[in-house]
Design a protein around this motif. Structure first.
Motif, PDB file in Angstrom:
ATOM      1  N   VAL A 344       1.048  -1.355   0.135  1.00 33.75           N
ATOM      2  CA  VAL A 344      -0.067  -0.061   0.310  1.00 33.75           C
ATOM      3  C   VAL A 344       0.831   1.442  -0.034  1.00 33.75           C
ATOM      4  CG1 VAL A 344      -1.832   1.283   1.586  1.00 33.75           C
ATOM      5  CG2 VAL A 344      -1.784  -1.325   1.189  1.00 33.75           C
ATOM      6  N   VAL A 345       2.108   0.876   0.884  1.00 35.34           N
ATOM      7  CA  VAL A 345       2.981   2.140   1.034  1.00 35.34           C
ATOM      8  C   VAL A 345       3.815   2.794  -0.126  1.00 35.34           C
ATOM      9  CG1 VAL A 345       2.110   2.455   3.347  1.00 35.34           C
ATOM     10  CG2 VAL A 345       4.292   1.440   2.562  1.00 35.34           C
ATOM     11  N   TRP A 346       4.079   1.416  -0.901  1.00 35.80           N
ATOM     12  CA  TRP A 346       5.390   1.399  -1.684  1.00 35.80           C
ATOM     13  C   TRP A 346       5.499   3.186  -2.346  1.00 35.80           C
ATOM     14  CZ3 TRP A 346       5.608   2.039  -6.772  1.00 35.80           C
ATOM     15  CH2 TRP A 346       4.330   2.191  -6.929  1.00 35.80           C
ATOM     16  N   PRO A 347       3.989   3.889  -3.072  1.00 29.81           N
ATOM     17  CA  PRO A 347       4.966   5.243  -3.843  1.00 29.81           C
ATOM     18  C   PRO A 347       4.777   6.035  -2.712  1.00 29.81           C
ATOM     19  CG  PRO A 347       2.535   3.735  -4.390  1.00 29.81           C
ATOM     20  CD  PRO A 347       3.050   3.021  -3.313  1.00 29.81           C
ATOM     21  N   ALA A 348       4.759   6.500  -1.758  1.00 31.51           N
ATOM     22  CA  ALA A 348       5.239   6.615  -1.080  1.00 31.51           C
ATOM     23  C   ALA A 348       6.453   6.986  -0.198  1.00 31.51           C
ATOM     24  CB  ALA A 348       4.260   6.779   0.756  1.00 31.51           C
ATOM     25  N   PHE A 349       7.040   5.556  -0.458  1.00 31.95           N
ATOM     26  CA  PHE A 349       8.729   4.838  -0.030  1.00 31.95           C
ATOM     27  C   PHE A 349       9.219   6.058  -1.173  1.00 31.95           C
ATOM     28  CE2 PHE A 349       8.597   1.360   3.039  1.00 31.95           C
ATOM     29  CZ  PHE A 349       7.929   2.360   3.677  1.00 31.95           C
ATOM     30  N   LEU A 350       8.755   5.641  -2.720  1.00 26.35           N
ATOM     31  CA  LEU A 350       9.801   5.929  -3.720  1.00 26.35           C
ATOM     32  C   LEU A 350       9.550   7.344  -3.959  1.00 26.35           C
ATOM     33  CD1 LEU A 350       8.070   3.343  -6.791  1.00 26.35           C
ATOM     34  CD2 LEU A 350      10.106   3.765  -5.537  1.00 26.35           C
ATOM     35  N   TRP A 351       8.765   8.235  -3.486  1.00 28.14           N
ATOM     36  CA  TRP A 351       8.510   9.414  -3.093  1.00 28.14           C
ATOM     37  C   TRP A 351       9.496  10.549  -2.696  1.00 28.14           C
ATOM     38  CZ3 TRP A 351       7.093  14.006  -6.192  1.00 28.14           C
ATOM     39  CH2 TRP A 351       5.365  13.318  -7.355  1.00 28.14           C
ATOM     40  N   LEU A 352       9.328   9.212  -1.850  1.00 28.13           N
ATOM     41  CA  LEU A 352      10.858   9.329  -0.520  1.00 28.13           C
ATOM     42  C   LEU A 352      12.422   9.821  -0.170  1.00 28.13           C
ATOM     43  CD1 LEU A 352       9.038   9.347   2.790  1.00 28.13           C
ATOM     44  CD2 LEU A 352       9.388  11.390   2.279  1.00 28.13           C
ATOM     45  N   ILE A 353      12.993   8.723  -1.201  1.00 27.96           N
ATOM     46  CA  ILE A 353      13.225   8.314  -1.731  1.00 27.96           C
ATOM     47  C   ILE A 353      14.324   9.422  -3.011  1.00 27.96           C
ATOM     48  CG2 ILE A 353      15.455   6.814  -3.278  1.00 27.96           C
ATOM     49  CD1 ILE A 353      13.585   4.660  -2.174  1.00 27.96           C
ATOM     50  N   GLY A 354      12.878   9.777  -3.567  1.00 31.86           N
ATOM     51  CA  GLY A 354      13.347  10.864  -4.562  1.00 31.86           C
ATOM     52  C   GLY A 354      14.100  12.150  -4.473  1.00 31.86           C
ATOM     53  N   ILE A 355      12.584  12.518  -3.755  1.00 30.96           N
ATOM     54  CA  ILE A 355      13.036  14.270  -2.580  1.00 30.96           C
ATOM     55  C   ILE A 355      13.988  13.783  -2.120  1.00 30.96           C
ATOM     56  CG2 ILE A 355      12.007  15.210  -1.365  1.00 30.96           C
ATOM     57  CD1 ILE A 355       9.093  14.189  -1.733  1.00 30.96           C
ATOM     58  N   GLY A 356      14.554  13.052  -1.175  1.00 36.12           N
ATOM     59  CA  GLY A 356      15.476  12.797  -0.908  1.00 36.12           C
ATOM     60  C   GLY A 356      16.690  12.487  -1.477  1.00 36.12           C
ATOM     61  N   THR A 357      17.192  12.581  -2.300  1.00 42.54           N
ATOM     62  CA  THR A 357      18.048  12.234  -3.430  1.00 42.54           C
ATOM     63  C   THR A 357      18.717  14.064  -3.583  1.00 42.54           C
ATOM     64  OG1 THR A 357      17.846  10.091  -3.929  1.00 42.54           O
ATOM     65  CG2 THR A 357      19.332  11.553  -5.016  1.00 42.54           C
ATOM     66  N   VAL A 358      17.493  14.485  -3.955  1.00 36.50           N
ATOM     67  CA  VAL A 358      16.749  15.903  -5.011  1.00 36.50           C
ATOM     68  C   VAL A 358      17.958  17.105  -3.728  1.00 36.50           C
ATOM     69  CG1 VAL A 358      15.813  17.773  -5.935  1.00 36.50           C
ATOM     70  CG2 VAL A 358      15.701  15.246  -6.659  1.00 36.50           C
ATOM     71  N   PHE A 359      17.234  16.577  -2.681  1.00 33.70           N
ATOM     72  CA  PHE A 359      17.572  17.861  -1.544  1.00 33.70           C
ATOM     73  C   PHE A 359      18.928  17.023  -1.052  1.00 33.70           C
ATOM     74  CE2 PHE A 359      12.788  18.681   0.597  1.00 33.70           C
ATOM     75  CZ  PHE A 359      12.478  19.254  -0.595  1.00 33.70           C
ATOM     76  N   PHE A 360      19.363  16.549  -1.160  1.00 34.34           N
ATOM     77  CA  PHE A 360      20.941  16.526  -0.687  1.00 34.34           C
ATOM     78  C   PHE A 360      21.803  16.654  -1.014  1.00 34.34           C
ATOM     79  CE2 PHE A 360      24.354  13.079   0.214  1.00 34.34           C
ATOM     80  CZ  PHE A 360      25.231  13.708   0.821  1.00 34.34           C
ATOM     81  N   TYR A 361      21.379  15.911  -3.041  1.00 37.39           N
ATOM     82  CA  TYR A 361      22.113  16.884  -3.835  1.00 37.39           C
ATOM     83  C   TYR A 361      22.498  18.741  -4.032  1.00 37.39           C
ATOM     84  CZ  TYR A 361      23.751  18.209  -8.537  1.00 37.39           C
ATOM     85  OH  TYR A 361      24.818  18.577  -8.974  1.00 37.39           O
ATOM     86  N   VAL A 362      21.140  19.574  -3.479  1.00 37.74           N
ATOM     87  CA  VAL A 362      21.267  20.610  -3.750  1.00 37.74           C
ATOM     88  C   VAL A 362      22.186  20.266  -2.596  1.00 37.74           C
ATOM     89  CG1 VAL A 362      19.491  22.067  -3.699  1.00 37.74           C
ATOM     90  CG2 VAL A 362      18.950  20.626  -4.758  1.00 37.74           C
ATOM     91  N   ALA A 363      21.772  20.752  -1.057  1.00 43.42           N
ATOM     92  CA  ALA A 363      22.290  20.775  -0.104  1.00 43.42           C
ATOM     93  C   ALA A 363      23.714  20.092  -0.048  1.00 43.42           C
ATOM     94  CB  ALA A 363      21.710  19.646   1.034  1.00 43.42           C
ATOM     95  N   TRP A 364      24.649  19.171  -1.044  1.00 44.29           N
ATOM     96  CA  TRP A 364      25.709  19.022  -1.078  1.00 44.29           C
ATOM     97  C   TRP A 364      26.037  20.335  -2.314  1.00 44.29           C
ATOM     98  CZ3 TRP A 364      28.294  17.566  -5.811  1.00 44.29           C
ATOM     99  CH2 TRP A 364      29.319  17.611  -5.558  1.00 44.29           C
ATOM    100  N   LYS A 365      25.863  20.678  -3.223  1.00 46.63           N
ATOM    101  CA  LYS A 365      26.026  21.769  -3.873  1.00 46.63           C
ATOM    102  C   LYS A 365      26.235  22.748  -2.995  1.00 46.63           C
ATOM    103  CE  LYS A 365      27.682  22.099  -8.642  1.00 46.63           C
ATOM    104  NZ  LYS A 365      28.428  21.966  -9.137  1.00 46.63           N
ATOM    105  N   ARG A 366      26.128  23.190  -2.457  1.00 49.72           N
ATOM    106  CA  ARG A 366      25.459  24.316  -1.375  1.00 49.72           C
ATOM    107  C   ARG A 366      26.056  24.562  -0.772  1.00 49.72           C
ATOM    108  NH1 ARG A 366      24.656  29.790  -1.469  1.00 49.72           N
ATOM    109  NH2 ARG A 366      24.533  30.564   1.372  1.00 49.72           N
ATOM    110  N   PHE A 367      26.941  23.091   0.060  1.00 49.51           N
ATOM    111  CA  PHE A 367      27.330  23.636   1.462  1.00 49.51           C
ATOM    112  C   PHE A 367      29.222  23.224   0.450  1.00 49.51           C
ATOM    113  CE2 PHE A 367      29.156  20.217   4.844  1.00 49.51           C
ATOM    114  CZ  PHE A 367      29.189  21.379   5.616  1.00 49.51           C
ATOM    115  N   LYS A 368      29.568  22.485  -0.232  1.00 52.16           N
ATOM    116  CA  LYS A 368      30.436  22.609  -1.619  1.00 52.16           C
ATOM    117  C   LYS A 368      30.577  24.224  -2.118  1.00 52.16           C
ATOM    118  CE  LYS A 368      33.368  20.454  -5.055  1.00 52.16           C
ATOM    119  NZ  LYS A 368      32.516  19.117  -6.490  1.00 52.16           N
TER     120      LYS A 368
END
Length: 375
Positions: A344-368
């Motif tokens: 039932v909840v696997w679509p929410a898991f996929l959304w979180l993986i995608g959102i987390g990856t994008v947020f982490f990349y943006v934060a990594w770029k800004r921190f760098k």
């Protein structure tokens, strides 16, 4: 090479945990967030009425009017008999939340089959009690009138009977909803605070310059903060869920906690990245606090935890799909309330993986970029 990176991430994360352990303010905040705050959110704002003051003006002085007046009693209502000239003044002064006026010849009109009215004034500034109490008053009056009329003439029973069954919260207890939702909201809030405060603390103490001359990368520094602060939040959420929600408040949790905490871990990957990004945008802790308020409050209000997303404008529903809290609330409610599984909840898991990856990349770029600017 990979093993050295993992070792660096582990040691830097241990450093973060040690720094947090030496910060009593943050430790008190963590304990308060998942204990007192959860208990308060579950018990301080009940949806049901509790000792709501109601003024009753009985101008009929009949058997039916006395039955109606006596039907309002604690703990739902705090009745007070008064006169008509004091009813409006008491409402204006805030003495009463409700005012009930039973007119002259009310019982006579009812028994004769004529139209009869009762005036109910509601102080709508007291939103929760006003909305719930108005429905209670209507049901009580109709129940008393119907029961009284049945003794004097026969009323045919309708062939349809409505039977309501409440699922997932059969006792309609606010504690079942408020306590769990507070845990969900605090996971996102505390993760942003801890990671952002950790980065700002290093910048204020000058330790960020020490990290820059060490053989560690920006990725390793970020991952150390992500895993260490996520671990703290997960442990605190687990203790809050077990100790406060299940033991103290006695709220039954039917869902799979392992599945819930896996969803929480994916959410923390995104929210800790947000905390790092906001910290790089801030020059001090007060600025970070202001940015966090501008970010966190809309996320919590529009993610579906306070009001259903279906009741919001369609534009907001689409915009909030990029917020990790939206999908965390969705999966947490499905798992903890409705005992939903991975199917039932696997679509929410996929959304979180995608959102987390994008947020982490943006934060990594800004921190760098921020570190290169400092250098």
């Amino acid at each position: 090479m990979v093993s050295q990176k993992i070792k660096n991430i582990y040691l830097l994360g241990c450093k973060e945990l040690w720094s947090l352990w030496r910060d009593p303010v943050m430790l008190i905040l963590i304990v308060y967030t998942f204990t007192v705050a959860v208990y308060t959110a579950a018990t301080a704002m009940p949806d049901s009425l509790n000792m709501a003051p109601i003024a009753i003006v009985d101008e009929d002085h009949s058997t039916l009017s006395e039955r109606i007046s006596s039907a309002f009693y604690p703990p739902y209502f705090l009745p007070q008999t008064t006169e008509l000239n004091h009813m409006d003044a008491g409402m204006d002064a805030g003495e009463f939340t409700f005012a009930l006026n039973i007119p002259v010849n009310f019982q006579e009109d009812i028994l004769a089959g004529r139209e009869a009215t009762i005036q109910v004034n509601v102080d709508a500034t007291r939103m929760t009690q006003a909305m719930v109490g108005a429905g209670y008053i209507q049901q009580i009056i109709l129940s008393e009138v119907n029961e009284y009329v049945l003794r004097h003439r026969e009323i045919s029973t309708l062939p349809v009977e409505l039977e309501m069954r409440a699922r997932f919260n059969p006792v309609l207890d606010q504690k079942w909803f408020g306590s769990v939702m507070q845990i969900i909201n605090n996971v996102a809030m505390l993760s942003i605070i801890l990671t952002g405060a950790a980065l700002i603390r290093e910048r204020e103490h000058g330790t960020i310059e020490h990290l820059m001359v060490m053989p560690v990368t920006v990725f390793e520094i970020m991952m150390s903060k992500v895993w260490s602060m996520s671990l703290v939040v997960l442990l605190a959420a687990f203790l809050g869920l077990k100790l406060v929600v299940q033991i103290i408040l006695k709220v039954p949790i039917e869902g799979n906690l392992w599945l819930f905490f896996f969803g929480a871990l994916l959410t923390l990957f995104a929210t800790t990245s947000m905390g790092i990004y906001l910290a790089t945008m801030s020059k001090s802790m007060p600025q970070f606090g202001l940015l966090m308020m501008l970010t966190l409050i809309p996320m919590q209000m529009l993610s579906g935890g306070m009001t259903p997303r279906e009741s919001m404008p369609e534009v907001l529903q689409n915009v909030m799909l990029i917020a990790p809290t939206t999908h965390f609330v969705e999966l947490a409610q499905a798992i903890l309330y409705r005992n939903a599984g991975l199917s039932v909840v696997w679509p929410a898991f996929l959304w979180l993986i995608g959102i987390g990856t994008v947020f982490f990349y943006v934060a990594w770029k800004r921190f760098k970029d921020t570190i290169h600017t400092m250098a």
